[in-house]
Enzyme design. Structure first.
Site, PDB file in Angstrom:
ATOM      1  N   HIS A  17       0.857  -1.189   0.000  1.00 40.13           N
ATOM      2  CA  HIS A  17       0.000   0.000   0.000  1.00 40.13           C
ATOM      3  C   HIS A  17       0.890   1.234   0.000  1.00 40.13           C
ATOM      4  O   HIS A  17       2.097   1.162   0.188  1.00 40.13           O
ATOM      5  CB  HIS A  17      -0.974  -0.002   1.188  1.00 40.13           C
ATOM      6  N   CYS A  26       5.858   6.550   4.364  1.00 40.66           N
ATOM      7  CA  CYS A  26       4.746   5.653   4.032  1.00 40.66           C
ATOM      8  C   CYS A  26       3.933   6.123   2.827  1.00 40.66           C
ATOM      9  O   CYS A  26       3.035   5.427   2.375  1.00 40.66           O
ATOM     10  CB  CYS A  26       3.837   5.456   5.238  1.00 40.66           C
ATOM     11  N   HIS A  30       5.059   0.470  -0.391  1.00 47.67           N
ATOM     12  CA  HIS A  30       5.753  -0.463   0.487  1.00 47.67           C
ATOM     13  C   HIS A  30       4.784  -1.562   0.896  1.00 47.67           C
ATOM     14  O   HIS A  30       3.596  -1.479   0.621  1.00 47.67           O
ATOM     15  CB  HIS A  30       6.321   0.258   1.728  1.00 47.67           C
ATOM     16  N   HIS A  32       3.682  -4.984   3.765  1.00 43.07           N
ATOM     17  CA  HIS A  32       3.702  -5.540   5.118  1.00 43.07           C
ATOM     18  C   HIS A  32       3.238  -6.986   5.074  1.00 43.07           C
ATOM     19  O   HIS A  32       2.459  -7.371   4.196  1.00 43.07           O
ATOM     20  CB  HIS A  32       2.734  -4.787   6.058  1.00 43.07           C
ATOM     21  N   HIS A  70      -1.493 -10.377  -1.279  1.00 45.88           N
ATOM     22  CA  HIS A  70      -0.597 -10.139  -2.417  1.00 45.88           C
ATOM     23  C   HIS A  70      -1.204  -9.178  -3.442  1.00 45.88           C
ATOM     24  O   HIS A  70      -1.079  -9.366  -4.646  1.00 45.88           O
ATOM     25  CB  HIS A  70      -0.179 -11.470  -3.065  1.00 45.88           C
ATOM     26  N   GLU A 115       0.676  -4.212  11.409  1.00 43.80           N
ATOM     27  CA  GLU A 115       1.537  -4.077  10.234  1.00 43.80           C
ATOM     28  C   GLU A 115       2.985  -4.414  10.560  1.00 43.80           C
ATOM     29  O   GLU A 115       3.811  -4.536   9.674  1.00 43.80           O
ATOM     30  CB  GLU A 115       1.417  -2.695   9.601  1.00 43.80           C
TER      31      GLU A 115
END
Length: 132
Positions: A17, A26, A30, A32, A70, A115
């Site tokens: 996201h 952020c 990136h 998680h 994914h 996260e």
């Protein structure tokens, strides 16, 4: 005295996201490995003596998480107008599971989305006294 029961399961998914207009790292794309915790509460057990079947709750949660796994969360219809933050992800999961599991004597109490090992957001539903 009336008691309260609580059942908790954990599941996970991996996704990318980016937080639009965040003005920080952020904002970049990136990912998680998310951990999801679902808590169901209730005041009565069924005829088998359970609040909700762990297997049924895990199955429904994992099926829902398949929509996110994914993927780039920003592309999911639920996050097109809001950032796919931990808070909004928790709310999305909470709302969808509530549709399936909430009843007169049981309800999804909260969903937490982790996260990382040390950072999570939790969304709680608001119930009124008349809901029980």
């Amino acid at each position: 005295m009336e008691g309260l029961y609580e059942v908790k399961i954990q599941a996970g998914f991996a996704a990318a996201h980016q937080l639009r207009n965040f003005r920080g790292k952020c904002e970049n794309l990136h990912g998680h490995n998310w951990k999801v915790e679902v808590v169901v509460r209730g005041t009565r057990l069924d005829e088998c003596g359970i609040l909700v079947d762990f297997g049924e709750l895990k199955k429904a949660t994992n099926e829902l998480l398949e929509e996110l796994d994914h993927k780039l969360l920003n592309d999911h219809p639920c996050f097109r107008d809001v950032n796919p933050s931990s808070e909004h992800i928790a709310r999305f999961i909470f709302q969808r599971l509530s549709q399936k599991f909430n009843g007169k004597y049981r309800w999804v109490h909260c969903v937490s989305t982790w996260e990382s090992d040390n950072a999570c957001a939790t969304y709680y539903g608001i119930r009124s006294a008349g809901d029980e």
